[in-house]
Structures are given as structure tokens and as C-alpha cells.
Design a protein around this motif. Structure first.
Motif, mmCIF file in Angstrom:
data_model
loop_
_atom_site.group_PDB
_atom_site.id
_atom_site.type_symbol
_atom_site.label_atom_id
_atom_site.label_comp_id
_atom_site.label_asym_id
_atom_site.label_seq_id
_atom_site.Cartn_x
_atom_site.Cartn_y
_atom_site.Cartn_z
ATOM 1 N N ILE A 49 0.851 -1.191 0.000
ATOM 2 C CA ILE A 49 0.000 0.000 0.000
ATOM 3 C C ILE A 49 0.886 1.239 0.000
ATOM 4 O O ILE A 49 1.809 1.361 0.818
ATOM 5 C CB ILE A 49 -0.958 -0.005 1.213
ATOM 6 C CG1 ILE A 49 -1.942 -1.178 1.078
ATOM 7 C CG2 ILE A 49 -1.713 1.306 1.338
ATOM 8 C CD1 ILE A 49 -2.869 -1.358 2.257
ATOM 9 N N ALA A 50 0.612 2.173 -0.894
ATOM 10 C CA ALA A 50 1.419 3.388 -1.039
ATOM 11 C C ALA A 50 1.257 4.314 0.171
ATOM 12 O O ALA A 50 0.262 4.252 0.897
ATOM 13 C CB ALA A 50 1.001 4.124 -2.309
ATOM 14 N N GLU A 51 2.237 5.194 0.363
ATOM 15 C CA GLU A 51 2.224 6.127 1.492
ATOM 16 C C GLU A 51 0.998 7.029 1.473
ATOM 17 O O GLU A 51 0.449 7.345 2.530
ATOM 18 C CB GLU A 51 3.515 6.953 1.499
ATOM 19 C CG GLU A 51 4.719 6.146 1.920
ATOM 20 C CD GLU A 51 5.989 6.973 1.931
ATOM 21 O OE1 GLU A 51 5.911 8.205 2.086
ATOM 22 O OE2 GLU A 51 7.069 6.372 1.794
ATOM 23 N N LEU A 52 0.576 7.464 0.310
ATOM 24 C CA LEU A 52 -0.617 8.309 0.216
ATOM 25 C C LEU A 52 -1.824 7.599 0.810
ATOM 26 O O LEU A 52 -2.654 8.212 1.481
ATOM 27 C CB LEU A 52 -0.898 8.703 -1.235
ATOM 28 C CG LEU A 52 -2.124 9.585 -1.451
ATOM 29 C CD1 LEU A 52 -1.969 10.919 -0.724
ATOM 30 C CD2 LEU A 52 -2.366 9.812 -2.921
ATOM 31 N N ALA A 53 -1.911 6.308 0.601
ATOM 32 C CA ALA A 53 -3.025 5.541 1.160
ATOM 33 C C ALA A 53 -2.966 5.547 2.685
ATOM 34 O O ALA A 53 -4.008 5.590 3.351
ATOM 35 C CB ALA A 53 -3.010 4.113 0.630
ATOM 36 N N PHE A 54 -1.775 5.517 3.252
ATOM 37 C CA PHE A 54 -1.663 5.550 4.712
ATOM 38 C C PHE A 54 -2.085 6.899 5.280
ATOM 39 O O PHE A 54 -2.620 6.973 6.384
ATOM 40 C CB PHE A 54 -0.252 5.164 5.169
ATOM 41 C CG PHE A 54 -0.032 3.692 5.150
ATOM 42 C CD1 PHE A 54 -0.579 2.893 6.147
ATOM 43 C CD2 PHE A 54 0.677 3.097 4.125
ATOM 44 C CE1 PHE A 54 -0.401 1.519 6.132
ATOM 45 C CE2 PHE A 54 0.861 1.719 4.094
ATOM 46 C CZ PHE A 54 0.313 0.932 5.093
ATOM 47 N N ILE A 55 -1.862 7.978 4.534
ATOM 48 C CA ILE A 55 -2.374 9.286 4.966
ATOM 49 C C ILE A 55 -3.902 9.207 5.047
ATOM 50 O O ILE A 55 -4.504 9.649 6.024
ATOM 51 C CB ILE A 55 -1.910 10.397 3.995
ATOM 52 C CG1 ILE A 55 -0.391 10.588 4.106
ATOM 53 C CG2 ILE A 55 -2.656 11.703 4.270
ATOM 54 C CD1 ILE A 55 0.210 11.466 3.039
ATOM 55 N N HIS A 56 -4.519 8.624 4.037
ATOM 56 C CA HIS A 56 -5.974 8.444 4.013
ATOM 57 C C HIS A 56 -6.424 7.564 5.184
ATOM 58 O O HIS A 56 -7.391 7.884 5.887
ATOM 59 C CB HIS A 56 -6.386 7.809 2.674
ATOM 60 C CG HIS A 56 -7.834 7.497 2.569
ATOM 61 N ND1 HIS A 56 -8.763 8.429 2.167
ATOM 62 C CD2 HIS A 56 -8.530 6.351 2.820
ATOM 63 C CE1 HIS A 56 -9.956 7.869 2.169
ATOM 64 N NE2 HIS A 56 -9.843 6.610 2.565
ATOM 65 N N ILE A 57 -5.728 6.484 5.407
ATOM 66 C CA ILE A 57 -6.089 5.538 6.479
ATOM 67 C C ILE A 57 -5.969 6.207 7.847
ATOM 68 O O ILE A 57 -6.896 6.141 8.669
ATOM 69 C CB ILE A 57 -5.210 4.273 6.396
ATOM 70 C CG1 ILE A 57 -5.581 3.460 5.146
ATOM 71 C CG2 ILE A 57 -5.345 3.432 7.659
ATOM 72 C CD1 ILE A 57 -4.562 2.389 4.772
ATOM 73 N N TYR A 58 -4.849 6.865 8.115
ATOM 74 C CA TYR A 58 -4.646 7.471 9.434
ATOM 75 C C TYR A 58 -5.589 8.647 9.666
ATOM 76 O O TYR A 58 -6.078 8.841 10.787
ATOM 77 C CB TYR A 58 -3.182 7.873 9.637
ATOM 78 C CG TYR A 58 -2.253 6.680 9.668
ATOM 79 C CD1 TYR A 58 -2.625 5.497 10.308
ATOM 80 C CD2 TYR A 58 -1.016 6.718 9.049
ATOM 81 C CE1 TYR A 58 -1.785 4.395 10.329
ATOM 82 C CE2 TYR A 58 -0.165 5.623 9.073
ATOM 83 C CZ TYR A 58 -0.560 4.472 9.715
ATOM 84 O OH TYR A 58 0.275 3.378 9.737
ATOM 85 N N LEU A 59 -5.866 9.413 8.631
ATOM 86 C CA LEU A 59 -6.850 10.495 8.768
ATOM 87 C C LEU A 59 -8.229 9.908 9.083
ATOM 88 O O LEU A 59 -8.965 10.441 9.912
ATOM 89 C CB LEU A 59 -6.904 11.354 7.500
ATOM 90 C CG LEU A 59 -7.916 12.500 7.514
ATOM 91 C CD1 LEU A 59 -7.668 13.458 8.670
ATOM 92 C CD2 LEU A 59 -7.870 13.247 6.193
ATOM 93 N N GLY A 60 -8.549 8.794 8.453
ATOM 94 C CA GLY A 60 -9.820 8.121 8.743
ATOM 95 C C GLY A 60 -9.893 7.636 10.175
ATOM 96 O O GLY A 60 -10.941 7.741 10.826
#
Length: 184
Positions: free
Chosen positions: A52-63
Motif C-alpha cells: 500500500i502506497a504512502e498516500l493511502a496511509f495518509i488516508h487511512i490514518y486520517l480516517g
């Protein structure tokens, strides 16, 4: 920002307590960032966590941050509005929704009221918000524990579709109310 526009925005939120206004703003910005970031990521049901790309982790952690805020916001709204006002259809009460729909069909924008169309749509929006946040958190938890899960990701993406519809429709109706206020 234009003085009259600020006054109009204050008018839209005049009936809300300060904490609810603040939570509304924070959740709105969080959802907007989630919608933007989700359109930039490419995670599939069979994608392992290490791919999973880093951008996806920004989305995940913000969620994950947005989850408790969304729950607190929903609780605050329900405490102020009552379940009957937000979900009158659960109690077999359709009068307010029917009146508001008839008003819209006549080309008149109805004023928001308890157990009316706007309140019912707000209730559905809260459900969509919570569904999107909970399914996203569940997907992330399951991916961490047992690996990719196509079903949970599909359910999350479906829930996000409902929050997208609500987000833009809610915003459009807020703008219509602002426009109506401006003209008066």
C-alpha cells in the motif's frame, strides 16, 4: 471574505451550539480530505499491507482520527435532535417529509424542521459517515491481522459512495439556503 457572506454563513449555523458547529467544520474538512485522498490512491481487495502506497496511509490514518470525531459529532447531533427527528421513517412518521417534498415539487425551498426532509437526510448522512468510517477502520484492522480482505474493502467503498452523495447534496442545499437568505 465578504461581510454579507460571513453573515449568511453565521445564519446557516445559528441554531447549532458552538461545539456542534466546531465538530461540523472539522468533520466536513476531514471528509473532504478523505474524498480527495481516496481519489488519488489505488488499493484493491487483494493488495497486501506492505504494497500500500504512502498516500493511502495518509488516508487511512486520517480516517482513524476522523472515526472518534465522527462518533462524537453523531452523538452530539442525536442528543440535540432526537432519533425521532432524524429518523421519523423508523417510527412510521412521514408527514414532515411529505410536506417538505410537496414544497420542493412546487419550487419552494422548505425551512428545515424536526422530522422533515432535511432532518431525515441529515440522519442518513450521519449513518453514511459512520458506515464509511467504521468499515474503513474494520478493513484496516483485518488487513493488519489476517491480510487483504476484498469484501470489507468493497463494503467500505460502497459506504464512501453514500457519503460522497450526501456530502455534495448537503453542500448544494446549504448553498441554496444561503442563496435564498441572500435574496431576502
Amino acid at each position: 471574505m465578504n461581510k454579507k457572506l460571513k453573515q449568511g454563513i453565521r445564519e446557516l449555523f445559528k441554531s447549532l451550539p458552538f461545539i456542534e458547529k466546531s465538530l461540523h467544520f472539522v468533520v466536513m474538512i476531514g471528509v473532504l480530505l478523505q474524498l480527495i485522498s481516496s481519489s488519488l490512491m489505488h488499493v484493491h481487495g487483494d493488495t497486501p499491507l506492505n504494497k500500500i502506497a504512502e498516500l493511502a496511509f495518509i488516508h487511512i490514518y486520517l480516517g482513524i482520527v476522523l472515526l472518534p470525531l465522527g462518533i462524537i459529532f453523531a452523538i452530539k447531533v442525536i442528543m440535540r435532535r432526537r432519533l425521532f427527528d432524524l429518523y421519523p421513517w423508523l417510527f412510521g412518521r412521514y408527514e414532515g417529509i411529505k410536506e417538505d417534498a410537496e414544497s420542493l415539487l412546487k419550487g419552494s425551498l422548505p425551512e428545515p424542521k424536526p422530522a422533515g426532509l432535511a432532518a431525515s437526510v441529515e440522519g442518513l448522512g450521519l449513518l453514511a459517515l459512520l458506515l464509511a468510517l467504521v468499515t474503513g477502520a474494520m478493513w484496516f484492522l483485518v488487513v493488519n491481522i489476517s491480510g487483504p480482505n476484498e469484501l470489507l474493502l468493497s463494503v467500505h467503498k460502497l459506504a464512501v459512495t453514500f457519503i460522497q452523495i450526501y456530502f455534495f447534496a448537503h453542500g448544494a442545499f446549504a448553498l441554496l439556503h444561503l442563496f435564498k437568505w441572500w435574496r431576502e
